[in-house]
Design a protein around this motif. Structure first.
Motif, PDB file in Angstrom:
ATOM      1  N   THR A  80       0.834  -1.199   0.000  1.00  0.00           N
ATOM      2  CA  THR A  80       0.000   0.000   0.000  1.00  0.00           C
ATOM      3  C   THR A  80       0.872   1.253   0.000  1.00  0.00           C
ATOM      4  OG1 THR A  80      -1.756  -1.152   1.179  1.00  0.00           O
ATOM      5  CG2 THR A  80      -1.812   1.253   1.239  1.00  0.00           C
ATOM      6  N   LEU A  81       1.891   1.257   0.850  1.00  0.00           N
ATOM      7  CA  LEU A  81       2.825   2.379   0.911  1.00  0.00           C
ATOM      8  C   LEU A  81       3.565   2.522  -0.423  1.00  0.00           C
ATOM      9  CD1 LEU A  81       4.299   4.612   2.477  1.00  0.00           C
ATOM     10  CD2 LEU A  81       5.880   2.850   3.297  1.00  0.00           C
ATOM     11  N   PHE A  82       4.011   1.418  -0.967  1.00  0.00           N
ATOM     12  CA  PHE A  82       4.725   1.428  -2.242  1.00  0.00           C
ATOM     13  C   PHE A  82       3.849   2.010  -3.353  1.00  0.00           C
ATOM     14  CE2 PHE A  82       6.233  -0.536  -6.174  1.00  0.00           C
ATOM     15  CZ  PHE A  82       7.587  -0.224  -6.111  1.00  0.00           C
ATOM     16  N   ASP A  83       2.588   1.610  -3.422  1.00  0.00           N
ATOM     17  CA  ASP A  83       1.659   2.137  -4.432  1.00  0.00           C
ATOM     18  C   ASP A  83       1.471   3.635  -4.290  1.00  0.00           C
ATOM     19  OD1 ASP A  83       1.338  -0.361  -5.557  1.00  0.00           O
ATOM     20  OD2 ASP A  83      -0.547  -0.788  -4.503  1.00  0.00           O
ATOM     21  N   LYS A  84       1.391   4.120  -3.058  1.00  0.00           N
ATOM     22  CA  LYS A  84       1.227   5.561  -2.832  1.00  0.00           C
ATOM     23  C   LYS A  84       2.467   6.333  -3.276  1.00  0.00           C
ATOM     24  CE  LYS A  84      -2.211   5.520   0.821  1.00  0.00           C
ATOM     25  NZ  LYS A  84      -3.283   6.158   0.076  1.00  0.00           N
ATOM     26  N   VAL A  85       3.643   5.773  -3.045  1.00  0.00           N
ATOM     27  CA  VAL A  85       4.884   6.422  -3.487  1.00  0.00           C
ATOM     28  C   VAL A  85       4.916   6.488  -5.017  1.00  0.00           C
ATOM     29  CG1 VAL A  85       7.402   6.176  -3.593  1.00  0.00           C
ATOM     30  CG2 VAL A  85       6.202   5.830  -1.425  1.00  0.00           C
ATOM     31  N   VAL A  86       4.554   5.411  -5.684  1.00  0.00           N
ATOM     32  CA  VAL A  86       4.527   5.397  -7.150  1.00  0.00           C
ATOM     33  C   VAL A  86       3.523   6.414  -7.681  1.00  0.00           C
ATOM     34  CG1 VAL A  86       3.936   3.986  -9.167  1.00  0.00           C
ATOM     35  CG2 VAL A  86       5.363   3.024  -7.355  1.00  0.00           C
ATOM     36  N   GLU A  87       2.343   6.493  -7.082  1.00  0.00           N
ATOM     37  CA  GLU A  87       1.334   7.488  -7.489  1.00  0.00           C
ATOM     38  C   GLU A  87       1.877   8.893  -7.344  1.00  0.00           C
ATOM     39  OE1 GLU A  87      -2.432   7.154  -5.465  1.00  0.00           O
ATOM     40  OE2 GLU A  87      -2.551   5.005  -5.890  1.00  0.00           O
ATOM     41  N   HIS A  88       2.557   9.152  -6.236  1.00  0.00           N
ATOM     42  CA  HIS A  88       3.113  10.481  -5.963  1.00  0.00           C
ATOM     43  C   HIS A  88       4.164  10.845  -7.022  1.00  0.00           C
ATOM     44  CE1 HIS A  88       4.395  13.948  -3.633  1.00  0.00           C
ATOM     45  NE2 HIS A  88       5.647  13.520  -3.751  1.00  0.00           N
ATOM     46  N   ILE A  89       5.042   9.912  -7.335  1.00  0.00           N
ATOM     47  CA  ILE A  89       6.082  10.165  -8.338  1.00  0.00           C
ATOM     48  C   ILE A  89       5.458  10.402  -9.715  1.00  0.00           C
ATOM     49  CG2 ILE A  89       8.005   9.095  -9.590  1.00  0.00           C
ATOM     50  CD1 ILE A  89       8.765   7.766  -6.887  1.00  0.00           C
ATOM     51  N   ASP A  90       4.470   9.597 -10.083  1.00  0.00           N
ATOM     52  CA  ASP A  90       3.791   9.782 -11.371  1.00  0.00           C
ATOM     53  C   ASP A  90       3.114  11.143 -11.456  1.00  0.00           C
ATOM     54  OD1 ASP A  90       4.584   7.349 -12.379  1.00  0.00           O
ATOM     55  OD2 ASP A  90       2.693   6.331 -11.944  1.00  0.00           O
ATOM     56  N   ALA A  91       2.480  11.561 -10.372  1.00  0.00           N
ATOM     57  CA  ALA A  91       1.804  12.867 -10.357  1.00  0.00           C
ATOM     58  C   ALA A  91       2.814  13.990 -10.531  1.00  0.00           C
ATOM     59  CB  ALA A  91       1.023  13.035  -9.056  1.00  0.00           C
ATOM     60  N   LYS A  92       3.952  13.904  -9.876  1.00  0.00           N
ATOM     61  CA  LYS A  92       4.979  14.939  -9.995  1.00  0.00           C
ATOM     62  C   LYS A  92       5.554  14.975 -11.402  1.00  0.00           C
ATOM     63  CE  LYS A  92       5.235  16.726  -5.915  1.00  0.00           C
ATOM     64  NZ  LYS A  92       4.943  18.123  -5.700  1.00  0.00           N
ATOM     65  N   ARG A  93       5.740  13.817 -12.003  1.00  0.00           N
ATOM     66  CA  ARG A  93       6.294  13.753 -13.349  1.00  0.00           C
ATOM     67  C   ARG A  93       5.327  14.357 -14.356  1.00  0.00           C
ATOM     68  NH1 ARG A  93       8.272   8.039 -15.203  1.00  0.00           N
ATOM     69  NH2 ARG A  93       6.308   7.675 -14.178  1.00  0.00           N
ATOM     70  N   LYS A  94       4.032  14.179 -14.154  1.00  0.00           N
ATOM     71  CA  LYS A  94       3.034  14.725 -15.074  1.00  0.00           C
ATOM     72  C   LYS A  94       2.909  16.234 -14.930  1.00  0.00           C
ATOM     73  CE  LYS A  94       0.393  10.487 -15.383  1.00  0.00           C
ATOM     74  NZ  LYS A  94      -0.810   9.778 -14.981  1.00  0.00           N
ATOM     75  N   GLU A  95       3.212  16.757 -13.734  1.00  0.00           N
ATOM     76  CA  GLU A  95       3.110  18.198 -13.505  1.00  0.00           C
ATOM     77  C   GLU A  95       4.135  18.969 -14.319  1.00  0.00           C
ATOM     78  OE1 GLU A  95       3.437  18.986  -9.336  1.00  0.00           O
ATOM     79  OE2 GLU A  95       1.653  17.835  -8.848  1.00  0.00           O
ATOM     80  N   ALA A  96       5.328  18.442 -14.445  1.00  0.00           N
ATOM     81  CA  ALA A  96       6.408  19.134 -15.145  1.00  0.00           C
ATOM     82  C   ALA A  96       6.772  18.369 -16.419  1.00  0.00           C
ATOM     83  CB  ALA A  96       7.624  19.260 -14.236  1.00  0.00           C
ATOM     84  N   PRO A  97       6.247  18.808 -17.569  1.00  0.00           N
ATOM     85  CA  PRO A  97       6.578  18.104 -18.806  1.00  0.00           C
ATOM     86  C   PRO A  97       8.067  18.263 -19.146  1.00  0.00           C
ATOM     87  CG  PRO A  97       5.299  20.078 -19.269  1.00  0.00           C
ATOM     88  CD  PRO A  97       5.363  19.930 -17.776  1.00  0.00           C
ATOM     89  N   ALA A  98       8.579  17.336 -19.879  1.00  0.00           N
ATOM     90  CA  ALA A  98       9.995  17.338 -20.248  1.00  0.00           C
ATOM     91  C   ALA A  98      10.333  18.548 -21.104  1.00  0.00           C
ATOM     92  CB  ALA A  98      10.326  16.059 -20.998  1.00  0.00           C
TER      93      ALA A  98
END
Length: 89
Positions: free
Chosen positions: A13-31
């Protein structure tokens, strides 16, 4: 040193939340640097020749880190589009 023990379900559960958080941050700042396919998508063009023409005329910035790899600056593509925008009446 401290050791933290988690039950398997809690760990995943913790691991899934960390992955969600990283994905959200990556989507916020496009390359900043994008490939030709994505650049053509933003510009709404389907011709590689048109993309090359824009590059050759200095209308959009690009980087060529290797002979067959050309990357385009997303900011310069957006600036190019803004340059050709027409104001409403």
């Amino acid at each position: 040193m401290q050791v933290v023990c988690l039950q398997e379900d809690a760990f995943y559960t913790l691991f899934d939340k960390v992955v969600e958080h990283i994905d959200a941050k990556r989507k916020e700042a496009p390359a900043k640097w994008i490939d030709g396919k994505e650049a053509m998508g933003i510009l709404k063009i389907s011709s590689k020749t048109t993309l090359q023409k824009l590059r050759d005329e200095g209308k959009i910035r690009f980087s060529q880190p290797q002979k067959k790899i050309i990357l385009y600056d997303r900011g310069s593509i957006n600036a190019y589009i803004e340059q050709h925008a027409h104001e409403t009446f």
